[in-house]
Write a protein that holds these residues in place. Sequence first.
Motif, PDB file in Angstrom:
ATOM      1  N   LEU A 169     -23.899  98.404  39.106  1.00 47.79           N
ATOM      2  CA  LEU A 169     -23.698  99.852  39.030  1.00 47.79           C
ATOM      3  C   LEU A 169     -24.324 100.434  37.768  1.00 47.79           C
ATOM      4  N   GLU A 170     -24.166  99.726  36.656  1.00 45.64           N
ATOM      5  CA  GLU A 170     -24.747 100.208  35.402  1.00 45.64           C
ATOM      6  C   GLU A 170     -26.273 100.216  35.470  1.00 45.64           C
ATOM      7  N   ALA A 171     -26.855  99.237  36.126  1.00 49.39           N
ATOM      8  CA  ALA A 171     -28.313  99.185  36.265  1.00 49.39           C
ATOM      9  C   ALA A 171     -28.828 100.365  37.087  1.00 49.39           C
ATOM     10  N   GLU A 172     -28.040 100.777  38.079  1.00 48.32           N
ATOM     11  CA  GLU A 172     -28.434 101.935  38.882  1.00 48.32           C
ATOM     12  C   GLU A 172     -28.324 103.226  38.075  1.00 48.32           C
ATOM     13  N   LYS A 173     -27.281 103.328  37.258  1.00 50.79           N
ATOM     14  CA  LYS A 173     -27.073 104.548  36.469  1.00 50.79           C
ATOM     15  C   LYS A 173     -28.026 104.632  35.291  1.00 50.79           C
ATOM     16  N   GLU A 174     -28.411 103.495  34.717  1.00 47.18           N
ATOM     17  CA  GLU A 174     -29.252 103.454  33.518  1.00 47.18           C
ATOM     18  C   GLU A 174     -30.385 102.460  33.755  1.00 47.18           C
ATOM     19  N   PRO A 175     -31.414 102.863  34.515  1.00 49.96           N
ATOM     20  CA  PRO A 175     -32.485 101.922  34.873  1.00 49.96           C
ATOM     21  C   PRO A 175     -33.186 101.285  33.679  1.00 49.96           C
ATOM     22  N   ILE A 176     -33.205 101.977  32.545  1.00 51.68           N
ATOM     23  CA  ILE A 176     -33.887 101.416  31.380  1.00 51.68           C
ATOM     24  C   ILE A 176     -33.221 100.123  30.906  1.00 51.68           C
ATOM     25  N   LEU A 177     -31.940  99.923  31.268  1.00 44.72           N
ATOM     26  CA  LEU A 177     -31.206  98.715  30.878  1.00 44.72           C
ATOM     27  C   LEU A 177     -31.163  97.670  31.994  1.00 44.72           C
ATOM     28  N   SER A 178     -31.898  97.886  33.056  1.00 46.20           N
ATOM     29  CA  SER A 178     -31.821  96.964  34.192  1.00 46.20           C
ATOM     30  C   SER A 178     -32.266  95.553  33.815  1.00 46.20           C
ATOM     31  N   SER A 179     -33.322  95.443  33.020  1.00 46.88           N
ATOM     32  CA  SER A 179     -33.778  94.107  32.594  1.00 46.88           C
ATOM     33  C   SER A 179     -32.745  93.436  31.688  1.00 46.88           C
ATOM     34  N   PHE A 180     -32.152  94.216  30.802  1.00 51.81           N
ATOM     35  CA  PHE A 180     -31.110  93.709  29.912  1.00 51.81           C
ATOM     36  C   PHE A 180     -29.915  93.208  30.718  1.00 51.81           C
ATOM     37  N   LEU A 181     -29.488  93.979  31.699  1.00 55.98           N
ATOM     38  CA  LEU A 181     -28.340  93.601  32.518  1.00 55.98           C
ATOM     39  C   LEU A 181     -28.661  92.410  33.416  1.00 55.98           C
ATOM     40  N   TYR A 182     -29.885  92.343  33.889  1.00 62.92           N
ATOM     41  CA  TYR A 182     -30.286  91.199  34.714  1.00 62.92           C
ATOM     42  C   TYR A 182     -30.285  89.927  33.879  1.00 62.92           C
ATOM     43  N   ALA A 183     -30.887  89.985  32.691  1.00 59.46           N
ATOM     44  CA  ALA A 183     -30.982  88.789  31.852  1.00 59.46           C
ATOM     45  C   ALA A 183     -29.606  88.330  31.380  1.00 59.46           C
ATOM     46  N   GLY A 184     -28.717  89.278  31.058  1.00 59.38           N
ATOM     47  CA  GLY A 184     -27.418  88.914  30.505  1.00 59.38           C
ATOM     48  C   GLY A 184     -26.378  88.539  31.531  1.00 59.38           C
ATOM     49  N   ILE A 185     -26.490  89.107  32.743  1.00 57.79           N
ATOM     50  CA  ILE A 185     -25.444  88.880  33.748  1.00 57.79           C
ATOM     51  C   ILE A 185     -26.005  88.471  35.104  1.00 57.79           C
ATOM     52  N   LEU A 186     -26.835  89.297  35.687  1.00 59.28           N
ATOM     53  CA  LEU A 186     -27.181  89.139  37.098  1.00 59.28           C
ATOM     54  C   LEU A 186     -28.041  87.914  37.385  1.00 59.28           C
ATOM     55  N   ALA A 187     -28.713  87.376  36.375  1.00 62.60           N
ATOM     56  CA  ALA A 187     -29.553  86.197  36.588  1.00 62.60           C
ATOM     57  C   ALA A 187     -28.749  84.911  36.632  1.00 62.60           C
ATOM     58  N   HIS A 188     -27.441  84.980  36.373  1.00 66.08           N
ATOM     59  CA  HIS A 188     -26.633  83.771  36.219  1.00 66.08           C
ATOM     60  C   HIS A 188     -25.672  83.583  37.391  1.00 66.08           C
ATOM     61  N   GLU A 189     -25.279  82.347  37.580  1.00 65.98           N
ATOM     62  CA  GLU A 189     -24.442  82.002  38.726  1.00 65.98           C
ATOM     63  C   GLU A 189     -22.950  82.068  38.425  1.00 65.98           C
ATOM     64  N   CYS A 190     -22.572  82.059  37.154  1.00 65.11           N
ATOM     65  CA  CYS A 190     -21.156  82.064  36.810  1.00 65.11           C
ATOM     66  C   CYS A 190     -20.955  82.679  35.429  1.00 65.11           C
ATOM     67  N   LEU A 191     -19.710  82.972  35.100  1.00 69.06           N
ATOM     68  CA  LEU A 191     -19.373  83.578  33.819  1.00 69.06           C
ATOM     69  C   LEU A 191     -19.782  82.679  32.662  1.00 69.06           C
ATOM     70  N   GLU A 192     -19.586  81.373  32.797  1.00 74.00           N
ATOM     71  CA  GLU A 192     -19.911  80.441  31.706  1.00 74.00           C
ATOM     72  C   GLU A 192     -21.397  80.490  31.363  1.00 74.00           C
ATOM     73  N   GLN A 193     -22.256  80.523  32.379  1.00 71.42           N
ATOM     74  CA  GLN A 193     -23.697  80.564  32.126  1.00 71.42           C
ATOM     75  C   GLN A 193     -24.109  81.883  31.476  1.00 71.42           C
ATOM     76  N   ALA A 194     -23.545  82.975  31.955  1.00 74.72           N
ATOM     77  CA  ALA A 194     -23.881  84.279  31.382  1.00 74.72           C
ATOM     78  C   ALA A 194     -23.415  84.370  29.934  1.00 74.72           C
ATOM     79  N   LEU A 195     -22.192  83.931  29.681  1.00 72.24           N
ATOM     80  CA  LEU A 195     -21.660  83.981  28.328  1.00 72.24           C
ATOM     81  C   LEU A 195     -22.456  83.074  27.400  1.00 72.24           C
TER      82      LEU A 195
END
Length: 318
Positions: free
Chosen positions: A46-72
């Motif tokens: 939802l944040e990536a849709e509202k703020e497209p400039i942060l889509s890469s940041f959100l993908y790298a930090g969260i959406l590219a990972h399979e679980c909370l441990e990997q993202a963290l």
Amino acid sequence: MDGDELPFEMGIAVYAKGTNKLEFDPVLLDSGYDPIWDAIREEAKLEAEKEPILSSFLYAGILAHECLEQALGFVLANRLQNPTLLATQLLDIFNGVMMHDKGIQRSIRHDIQAFKDRDPACLSYSSAILHLKGYHALQAYRVAHKLWNQGRTLLALALQSRISEVFGIDIHPAAKIGEGILLDHGTGVVIGETAVIGNRVSILHGVTLGGTGKETGDRHPKIGEGALLGACVTVLGNISIGVGAMVAAGSLVLKDVPPHSVVAGNPAKLIRVIDEQDPSLAMKHDATKEFFRHVADGYKAAISNGDLHIHSNIKSLK
């Protein structure tokens, strides 16, 4: 904390806001269903849709990972890296611990729930994992603590050093910290080597859990479950802050604090007994009016009892 742990397969234990009860969701992480992680991913989308400039940041930090441990692990590695301690090396360290330690897996979820419930500035689960340095420092400490207990003390101390440099939060890797912990803001927090902190504790910025000098051995405070330590509180020595106690902002604590009580001042004095089971959950830490009313009542009592030297000392300060 160290010791017996609830079977992870029972599900995620989430601390409900305003209560000390544990609510177990009937889910199995091993089945791939993790409601907190699912919520984080949905928030990121939802944040990536509202703020497209942060889509890469959100993908790298969260959406590219399979679980909370990997993202963290990814977020922590990139925050703590330096030219000689590379992000790839740190990522291996964090993943190597968090992906295989079910106690830490449970703690990082309890902690993120604590931030979401108790910190009004934490608007979402994803904001905690991406932005809140109190949460970052706490989870990096958990990895350092595991390494310390494995005998990898040099690596644990290297992590402690980086956590202190980057986040301004200094937690010795030998300290024992429970789960459901809130480090609100976190700046300036110092937690000594033999300190012990129970579950559901809330700690504001500038808190010191320290020793009283050059003594060795067990020399740091013990904080009971559900306690609340206000901003810039200093607790020194091997003393106990009781279960459900509240220490008002700016207090200096040199003696044991009874359970379910409020203390304030320098040095801290008992103000009253409180009804809240866990003041850490309610986050009501303004004892200023009560403290000065307590001081005023004590002054009036001293005057009425003929304790004139107090009166003359006050007059001499005017």
